[in-house]
Enzyme design. Structure first.
Site, PDB file in Angstrom:
ATOM      1  N   GLU A 133       0.847  -1.185   0.000  1.00 43.33           N
ATOM      2  CA  GLU A 133       0.000   0.000   0.000  1.00 43.33           C
ATOM      3  C   GLU A 133       0.890   1.245   0.000  1.00 43.33           C
ATOM      4  OE1 GLU A 133      -0.457  -2.171   2.904  1.00 43.33           O
ATOM      5  OE2 GLU A 133      -1.716  -3.451   1.649  1.00 43.33           O
ATOM      6  N   SER A 134       0.373   2.319  -0.600  1.00 43.88           N
ATOM      7  CA  SER A 134       1.082   3.595  -0.633  1.00 43.88           C
ATOM      8  C   SER A 134       2.470   3.385  -1.245  1.00 43.88           C
ATOM      9  CB  SER A 134       1.142   4.193   0.774  1.00 43.88           C
ATOM     10  OG  SER A 134       1.757   5.450   0.798  1.00 43.88           O
ATOM     11  N   SER A 135       3.526   3.810  -0.570  1.00 48.51           N
ATOM     12  CA  SER A 135       4.865   3.612  -1.109  1.00 48.51           C
ATOM     13  C   SER A 135       5.158   2.139  -1.337  1.00 48.51           C
ATOM     14  CB  SER A 135       5.905   4.217  -0.168  1.00 48.51           C
ATOM     15  OG  SER A 135       5.768   3.700   1.148  1.00 48.51           O
ATOM     16  N   GLY A 137       3.049  -0.038  -2.331  1.00 48.50           N
ATOM     17  CA  GLY A 137       2.423  -0.409  -3.586  1.00 48.50           C
ATOM     18  C   GLY A 137       3.285  -0.057  -4.779  1.00 48.50           C
ATOM     19  N   THR A 177      -2.093  -0.896  -3.842  1.00 50.09           N
ATOM     20  CA  THR A 177      -3.212  -0.133  -3.305  1.00 50.09           C
ATOM     21  C   THR A 177      -2.776   1.304  -3.006  1.00 50.09           C
ATOM     22  OG1 THR A 177      -3.980  -2.187  -2.252  1.00 50.09           O
ATOM     23  CG2 THR A 177      -5.045  -0.150  -1.566  1.00 50.09           C
TER      24      THR A 177
END
Length: 318
Positions: A133-135, A137, A177
């Site tokens: 997720e985020s970084s 991802g 994500t």
């Protein structure tokens, strides 16, 4: 109770940089540990933690999605969650270097380590699901698209040695994500006061002062960070850097060497369209990727990926 209760956690170093150990945590389903005399081959789920490249760590439970743990239990899978160096103390090139070393460690050392420990399980490196997720991802997408070149080795990487190059490491699919995958969206390049994740950062002038104080402090310390819980102070710094668009500057400033990380999805989408229009119509050399983004993301929209969001904010191609 901890959501990690069904697993037994093992911390293993995969790299040392300036006397700082970079570790990966293995989540082994606890019921396997009583079967030390029977080595069952199990799929592997690699997960890169999020935090905008500035926050988070491999054991930070509040940011570990329950669905991911449920999926691992349903398939008797091993989870591996590595740390990596964080911004702004390190550069994007440093982060991608850590990811490269992690995958070479998986290729060269993980099976030997599993054999030496009485886990009752052997990682099946030909069945890997990579998520984040985020970084995290972004790093999952990078891993899925660049794995073959990562494992082929290169100058300066001692992990690319004889004896491990014949180990088959295959990422079968990627789930990313709310990851920043395009630095050319307004949310990442145009500083302006705005709500971010339901919170309003300090006004621009105050935010700039806070950022500069932190940058001056880190220049004096010269340390490495791989572990950062979202304390109020660091969360405020994260919001300020996002509002003032420091992430796009930091990620572009030193970059990832010759790896254009934030154009990879565009290149893959172009390859998909090209193969769809070919007479054979077959997809080759493309890892199935599921990109999940909110339609009204206030942090990092998918922007100009060239493949578009559907009505649920999802992008999928394989």
């Amino acid at each position: 109770m901890s959501r990690f209760d069904p697993f037994t956690l093992f911390d293993l170093p995969y790299r040392v940089v300036k006397n700082h150990s970079l570790d990966a945590t293995l989540f082994i389903p606890t019921h396997f540990l009583s079967r030390s005399n029977r080595k069952q081959r199990c799929p592997v789920m690699v997960h890169f933690h999020g935090g905008g490249f500035i926050l988070g760590h491999r054991r930070y439970e509040p940011w570990f999605a329950q669905w991911f743990l449920d999926l691992a239990q349903a398939h008797d899978a091993i989870i591996i969650r590595p740390d990596y160096r964080l911004l702004p103390e390190s550069s994007m090139a440093d982060i991608l270097s850590d990811v490269d070393y992690f995958w070479r460690w998986v290729q060269c050392d993980l099976l030997r380590i599993a054999e030496e420990h009485l886990w009752g399980v052997t990682p099946d490196l030909s069945r890997i699901l990579c998520c984040g997720e985020s970084s995290g991802g972004s790093l999952a997408v990078y891993s899925g698209l660049e794995l073959s070149s990562i494992l082929s080795g290169g100058a300066g990487h001692e992990a690319a040695i004889s004896g491990c190059t014949d180990v088959q490491v295959v990422i079968q699919a990627v789930i990313s994500t709310y990851a920043p995958l395009d630095l050319d969206v307004p949310e990442l390049r145009i500083p302006r006061p705005r709500m971010i994740m339901g919170m309003r950062p300090p006004p621009p002038r105050q935010a700039e002062v806070l950022i500069r104080k932190y940058m001056q402090k880190l220049q004096q310390s010269g340390g490495i960070r791989t572990w950062q819980e979202p304390t109020p102070e660091m969360w405020e710094l994260f919001l300020c850097m996002t509002q003032q668009c420091y992430f796009s500057r930091l990620l572009k400033e030193k970059g990832g060497g010759n790896k254009d990380m934030f154009n990879m999805v565009k290149r893959m989408a172009a390859k998909v369209r090209q193969q769809q229009n070919s007479p054979e119509g077959k997809m080759t050399g493309i890892v199935p990727v599921w990109i999940i983004h909110g339609m009204n993301d206030t942090l990092a929209l998918s922007g100009k990926l060239g493949i578009g969001l559907n009505h649920k904010g999802l992008i999928g191609f394989c």
